[in-house]
Design a protein around this motif. Structure first.
Motif, PDB file in Angstrom:
ATOM      1  N   ILE A  32       0.860  -1.169   0.000  1.00 34.26           N
ATOM      2  CA  ILE A  32       0.000   0.000   0.000  1.00 34.26           C
ATOM      3  C   ILE A  32       0.901   1.225   0.000  1.00 34.26           C
ATOM      4  O   ILE A  32       1.887   1.280   0.741  1.00 34.26           O
ATOM      5  CB  ILE A  32      -0.915   0.019   1.239  1.00 34.26           C
ATOM      6  N   GLY A  33       0.597   2.199  -0.857  1.00 34.20           N
ATOM      7  CA  GLY A  33       1.456   3.369  -0.918  1.00 34.20           C
ATOM      8  C   GLY A  33       0.721   4.611  -1.372  1.00 34.20           C
ATOM      9  O   GLY A  33      -0.415   4.555  -1.846  1.00 34.20           O
ATOM     10  N   LEU A  34       1.388   5.752  -1.195  1.00 33.34           N
ATOM     11  CA  LEU A  34       0.870   7.015  -1.706  1.00 33.34           C
ATOM     12  C   LEU A  34       2.040   7.916  -2.055  1.00 33.34           C
ATOM     13  O   LEU A  34       3.159   7.736  -1.571  1.00 33.34           O
ATOM     14  CB  LEU A  34      -0.057   7.698  -0.697  1.00 33.34           C
ATOM     15  N   SER A  35       1.766   8.892  -2.913  1.00 36.23           N
ATOM     16  CA  SER A  35       2.783   9.871  -3.298  1.00 36.23           C
ATOM     17  C   SER A  35       2.085  11.174  -3.653  1.00 36.23           C
ATOM     18  O   SER A  35       1.091  11.171  -4.377  1.00 36.23           O
ATOM     19  CB  SER A  35       3.590   9.360  -4.497  1.00 36.23           C
ATOM     20  N   PHE A  36       2.578  12.305  -3.107  1.00 31.64           N
ATOM     21  CA  PHE A  36       1.981  13.583  -3.452  1.00 31.64           C
ATOM     22  C   PHE A  36       3.062  14.643  -3.649  1.00 31.64           C
ATOM     23  O   PHE A  36       4.211  14.477  -3.242  1.00 31.64           O
ATOM     24  CB  PHE A  36       0.955  14.027  -2.398  1.00 31.64           C
ATOM     25  N   ILE A  37       2.678  15.740  -4.293  1.00 32.09           N
ATOM     26  CA  ILE A  37       3.622  16.786  -4.681  1.00 32.09           C
ATOM     27  C   ILE A  37       3.873  17.739  -3.518  1.00 32.09           C
ATOM     28  O   ILE A  37       2.947  18.267  -2.924  1.00 32.09           O
ATOM     29  CB  ILE A  37       3.091  17.588  -5.870  1.00 32.09           C
ATOM     30  N   MET A  38       5.163  17.957  -3.230  1.00 33.43           N
ATOM     31  CA  MET A  38       5.551  18.964  -2.255  1.00 33.43           C
ATOM     32  C   MET A  38       5.799  20.309  -2.930  1.00 33.43           C
ATOM     33  O   MET A  38       5.542  21.368  -2.368  1.00 33.43           O
ATOM     34  CB  MET A  38       6.821  18.509  -1.518  1.00 33.43           C
ATOM     35  N   LYS A  39       6.327  20.247  -4.166  1.00 39.58           N
ATOM     36  CA  LYS A  39       6.651  21.477  -4.879  1.00 39.58           C
ATOM     37  C   LYS A  39       6.504  21.223  -6.370  1.00 39.58           C
ATOM     38  O   LYS A  39       6.886  20.172  -6.871  1.00 39.58           O
ATOM     39  CB  LYS A  39       8.085  21.917  -4.562  1.00 39.58           C
ATOM     40  N   ARG A  40       5.948  22.193  -7.079  1.00 44.60           N
ATOM     41  CA  ARG A  40       5.852  22.073  -8.525  1.00 44.60           C
ATOM     42  C   ARG A  40       6.005  23.451  -9.142  1.00 44.60           C
ATOM     43  O   ARG A  40       5.201  24.353  -8.906  1.00 44.60           O
ATOM     44  CB  ARG A  40       4.523  21.451  -8.950  1.00 44.60           C
TER      45      ARG A  40
END
Length: 329
Positions: free
Chosen positions: A166-174
């Motif tokens: 199970i995993g997740l990934s999100f943007i810290m900076k763009r």
């Protein structure tokens, strides 16, 4: 199979640095970016790699064991990822993978106990299949990918294990030239040495330059640039693994063991798009072996009964991917 699914979670949205449009476009760009970076996530992918000759020594139950030469190691991998169902925010994908591994050994002294190293050619056939669910949403007002995967694997002697993650990934900076993501993965697998680890990616295109930095923890560090309209050149290092089941015909031991080989490959990569749907990959360089262990099936890898040390050697790899949805804009 698990390695491919981990990469999907790690990369997250790192390819959508310049995207400022609606969520549907963000989702599409993220999927395309994953496929651009990782051939094994495309619809069909075929890879052949070979490492060259090197010496090895080994230990069996912490005692000095065999030593000799690995004249060559060859691996062939075929994978398919088939979309099963999708909506605007949710997708379900089925994956299958076949791996063939062949070792050619020489100068090994025969002993009463044999793990799998013996003079001549030894090969292994392994299979895996996975069902992966991906959900696109927002977290703290930022785009996020959630992933849950169920994996079943085995070899030519039959089914062996069920695993999951199970995993997740999100943007810290763009920004226009820089994207930074943060995430994490939880392994549903009692044999995992680390049940949870954080993930991080950093992508940066240098100002007034064709070069970009591609860093994905813990998977790779590359400098890359496009060459013409259809090529891409990269230089750097990547961390990976090769694993397979070993059947042991000895009443004093368990019937099935798992062999895990961790490695760092450093060198150059060239990818070329033959047309909208065919992408070839050539790479080669130096291969360093970090950890090579044999563990009873289902047991933690730190409880290994056997390990070997291999000298660094050269390697090369060729691959071809087929994906009607991988066209670069």
């Amino acid at each position: 199979m698990i390695k491919t699914l981990i990469l999907i979670v790690i990369i997250g949205f790192s390819s959508v640095a310049s995207a400022q449009d609606k969520s549907d476009s963000l989702k599409q760009k993220s999927i395309m970016g994953i496929k651009e970076k990782f051939p094994r996530t495309r619809i069909l992918n075929f890879e052949y790699d070979q490492s060259l000759s090197r010496n090895f020594d080994s230990e069996f139950f912490d005692e000095t064991f065999q030593e000799g030469d690995i004249k060559s190691q060859r691996n062939f991998n075929a994978s398919a990822n088939i979309p099963i169902y999708k909506t605007r925010k949710w997708g379900l994908t089925g994956s299958i993978n076949y791996q063939f591994s062949e070792f050619k050994f020489d100068n090994i002294e025969t002993t009463d106990v044999t793990v799998f190293e013996q003079n001549g050619i030894v090969n292994f056939h392994n299979f895996s299949t996975a069902l992966s669910s991906t959900y696109f949403s927002t977290l703290f007002k930022k785009p996020v990918i959630y992933n849950a995967s169920l994996i079943v694997d085995g070899n030519d002697n039959g089914f062996e294990r069920i695993k999951g993650l199970i995993g997740l990934s999100f943007i810290m900076k763009r920004t226009e030239r820089t994207t930074m993501t943060l995430g994490g993965i939880v392994f549903v697998d009692p044999t995992s040495q680390i049940p949870f680890f954080p993930t991080f990616s950093y992508s940066h295109r240098f100002k007034n330059s064709k070069w970009e930095l591609d860093f994905i923890l813990p998977q790779r560090l590359l400098l890359r640039r496009f060459v013409g309209d259809n090529g891409r050149f990269s230089i750097g290092s990547s961390f990976g693994s090769t694993g397979f089941y070993v059947n042991v015909d000895n009443p004093d031991f368990a019937e099935v063991f798992e062999y895990s080989q961790l490695e760092i490959k450093s060198g150059i990569i060239y990818e070329h798009r033959l047309n909208d749907y065919l992408i070839t990959t050539l790479q080669g360089g130096l291969q360093n072996f970090i950890s090579n262990r044999l563990t009873e099936k289902g047991e933690p890898t730190q409880d290994f009964i056997y390990k070997n040390n291999q000298n660094a050697t050269g390697y090369f790899q060729v691959g071809i991917s087929i994906d009607p949805f991988a066209k670069r804009n």
